[in-house]
Design an enzyme around this catalytic site. Structure first.
Site, PDB file in Angstrom:
ATOM      1  N   GLU A  91      -3.664  39.460   0.001  1.00 38.53           N
ATOM      2  CA  GLU A  91      -3.287  39.591  -1.413  1.00 38.53           C
ATOM      3  C   GLU A  91      -2.219  40.673  -1.612  1.00 38.53           C
ATOM      4  O   GLU A  91      -1.322  40.525  -2.448  1.00 38.53           O
ATOM      5  CB  GLU A  91      -4.519  39.884  -2.279  1.00 38.53           C
ATOM      6  CG  GLU A  91      -5.567  38.762  -2.295  1.00 38.53           C
ATOM      7  CD  GLU A  91      -5.024  37.420  -2.770  1.00 38.53           C
ATOM      8  OE1 GLU A  91      -4.004  37.380  -3.474  1.00 38.53           O
ATOM      9  OE2 GLU A  91      -5.634  36.389  -2.400  1.00 38.53           O
ATOM     10  N   GLY A 136      -9.807  36.280  -4.031  1.00 33.91           N
ATOM     11  CA  GLY A 136      -8.934  37.278  -4.619  1.00 33.91           C
ATOM     12  C   GLY A 136      -7.691  36.656  -5.198  1.00 33.91           C
ATOM     13  O   GLY A 136      -7.440  35.463  -5.033  1.00 33.91           O
TER      14      GLY A 136
HETATM   15 ZN   LIG Z   1      -2.646  33.788  -1.237  1.00 32.82          ZN
END
Ligand SMILES: [Zn+2]
Length: 408
Positions: free
Chosen positions: A214, A174
Site C-alpha cells: 500500500e 488495505g
Molecule cells: Zn494494491
C-alpha cells in the site's frame, strides 16, 4: 438453478473469498475521486534530492479498535516499521528468493521509515494514537480518517505518513491514497490482522507486506499488471503480465503476454501474491518513487520533515489543547538548501520573524547557532558550519517550526 443456490453464488461472488489478497486502492480511487486532485505541496521552498540520499518518512499510526483484539500491541506496530525498512532497503531476508533472472532488476529504494517523535506542534509523541470506536468495521470510504465520523483525523501529510489501522469490511487488506489526493485523506489504511509480522495475523498475510504494497501506491506505484488485461504500470523494467497472481506460484509462471520465458514477476511487492512470496521492488519502481521527492514533486516536503528527530522534543510538552502561535498554514521560505554560504529565512503571508528565536542544532541535539529574528527577511552566514545535516528551529515551544537543512 434453485433461487437460494443462485443467491448464494451471487453473494459469494460479491464478497470475495478468504485467502486472496484484496487491495482496495483502485476501487477507492475510482469511487471517491473524479481526479479533481488538490495539491499536497508545502509552500516552504525546498531543495532537490541528493544522489542516493536516504529519505526519511516519519510515520504516525492511528489505531481504531472496537474490541481488545483490534487494539494491537506496540510490538506488532513496530514490527511493521522493521518490515518496511527491510523491504525498502532490499535488506529483507527473503531477497535471496528473487529468481536469478530478476535479481539484476531488484533495487534498494533508499527510504527509511521512522516512528514520529514529535507532532506538528513539536510536542513529544510515541507516534501511536489509540482510539476506541463504535464502528464494528469500516468501508473504504475514509470514515476512519475523520474524528467526527468515529475515526481519527490525519496529521499534516507534508510531514507524516498516516497509517490507519482498523477492521476493514469485505476482506479488504488495505488501501492507499495516491500522490495528489486530498490532504486530509492522505495515507494508507491497513487491516489490523495484516499489519506487522507478530501477533494474531492472517496466515497468508503475516509478514507485513500489505503495508509495503500500500505504501508503494502511496509512493505512486501501480499494480504490476497495470490494472487491466496485459496493462501497463508505467515502469520500464517490470515485465508485462496479463493479470494479478494470487497465492504463491512457482517460477517461471507464464501469462498470455509474457515477453520472454521468465514470465510474470509475481514476487514483486506490487502483485497480489502472499506475503511469503513477495520480495522485490525494481530499479524502475525505485526511480518512480524517488521522483516524487524531487524539487516540485508531490512528496518533496518530506526532505524538510524532522518529526523523527529527538531534538524537536527539547522544548518539552505543551498542553494538548493549546493553540499554536504560528498558524500551521504560515509558510517560511528557507533557501538555498543545501547551503553553500548564506542561509535566507523569509516569512510569507505577513508572518513576522521579528523577535522569534532562530536556532541551529546538529543531529545529536547540540546547539550550534542561535540568534533572534530581526525582520521579515533574515540572512545568516553559515560558512562556519562543517558539511552535514542540521536542524533549523524557528520560534519556541508550541509555536516552533523545525526544518532540516544541509550544509555543503
Ligand atoms: Zn494494491
Amino acid at each position: 438453478m434453485r433461487l437460494s443456490l443462485f443467491i448464494f453464488f451471487i453473494l459469494f461472488a460479491l464478497s470475495g473469498s478468504f485467502g486472496q489478497r484484496v487491495c482496495g486502492t483502485l476501487k477507492y480511487e475510482t469511487s471517491m475521486f473524479n481526479k479533481e486532485f488538490h495539491s499536497n505541496q508545502s509552500n516552504t521552498q525546498s531543495r532537490d534530492t541528493l544522489p542516493d540520499e536516504i529519505i526519511s518518512i516519519p510515520v504516525v499510526f492511528h489505531v481504531l479498535y472496537n474490541n481488545a483484539i483490534q487494539n494491537i500491541s506496540d510490538a506488532q506496530i513496530l514490527s511493521q516499521l522493521q518490515v518496511l525498512n527491510e523491504d525498502y532497503s532490499r535488506l529483507n531476508a527473503d531477497a535471496s528468493n528473487t529468481p536469478n533472472v530478476f535479481k539484476p532488476f531488484a533495487a534498494d529504494v533508499r527510504i527509511k521509515f521512522c516512528i514520529a517523535r514529535a507532532d506538528a506542534l513539536g510536542r513529544p509523541t510515541n507516534g501511536i494514537i489509540r482510539k476506541h470506536t463504535n464502528n464494528v468495521s469500516y468501508n473504504i470510504d475514509d470514515a476512519m480518517k475523520s474524528s467526527v465520523a468515529g475515526g481519527d483525523d490525519a496529521w499534516d501529510c507534508n510531514s507524516y505518513l498516516n497509517i490507519w489501522v482498523c477492521n476493514l469490511a469485505g476482506h479488504n487488506l488495505g488501501y492507499a491514497t495516491q500522490p495528489g489526493d486530498p490532504a486530509d485523506k492522505d495515507g494508507i489504511v491497513i487491516q489490523f490482522d495484516a499489519l506487522g509480522k507478530i501477533g494474531n495475523l492472517q496466515p497468508d498475510f503475516n509478514k507485513g507486506r500489505t503495508a509495503t504494497h500500500e505504501i508503494g501506491h502511496w509512493l505512486g506505484l501501480k499494480h504490476i499488471w497495470g490494472d487491466s488485461d496485459c496493462g501497463n504500470d508505467g515502469i520500464y523494467d517490470t515485465p508485462q503480465q496479463s493479470s494479478y497472481n494470487n497465492n504463491c506460484p512457482s517460477f517461471p509462471h507464464m501469462s498470455s503476454c509474457s515477453p520472454n520465458s521468465n514470465g510474470d514477476m509475481f514476487m514483486n511487492f506490487m502483485d497480489y501474491t502472499n506475503d511469503a512470496c513477495m520480495n522485490l521492488f525494481t530499479t524502475g519502481q525505485k526511480n518512480k518513487i524517488r521522483s516524487l521527492f524531487a524539487l516540485n514533486g508531490p512528496r518533496n516536503s518530506f526532505l524538510n520533515s524532522s518529526a523523527c528527530d529527538s531534538v524537536t522534543e527539547s522544548a518539552g510538552s505543551v498542553p494538548a489543547n493549546s493553540t499554536p502561535a504560528i498558524p500551521s498554514e504560515v509558510s517560511l521560505s528557507i533557501y538555498p538548501n543545501p547551503i553553500d554560504h548564506d542561509l535566507n529565512i523569509v516569512a510569507l503571508n505577513g508572518y513576522e520573524l521579528k523577535g522569534k528565536s532562530i536556532s541551529i542544532y546538529n543531529l545529536t541535539g547540540s546547539l550550534i547557532y542561535k540568534s533572534t529574528g530581526l525582520a521579515a527577511v533574515n540572512k545568516i552566514n553559515l560558512s562556519f558550519l562543517t558539511s552535514g545535516v542540521y536542524l533549523l528551529k524557528i520560534g519556541n515551544n508550541a509555536e516552533k517550526k523545525v526544518f532540516k537543512i544541509i550544509k555543503l
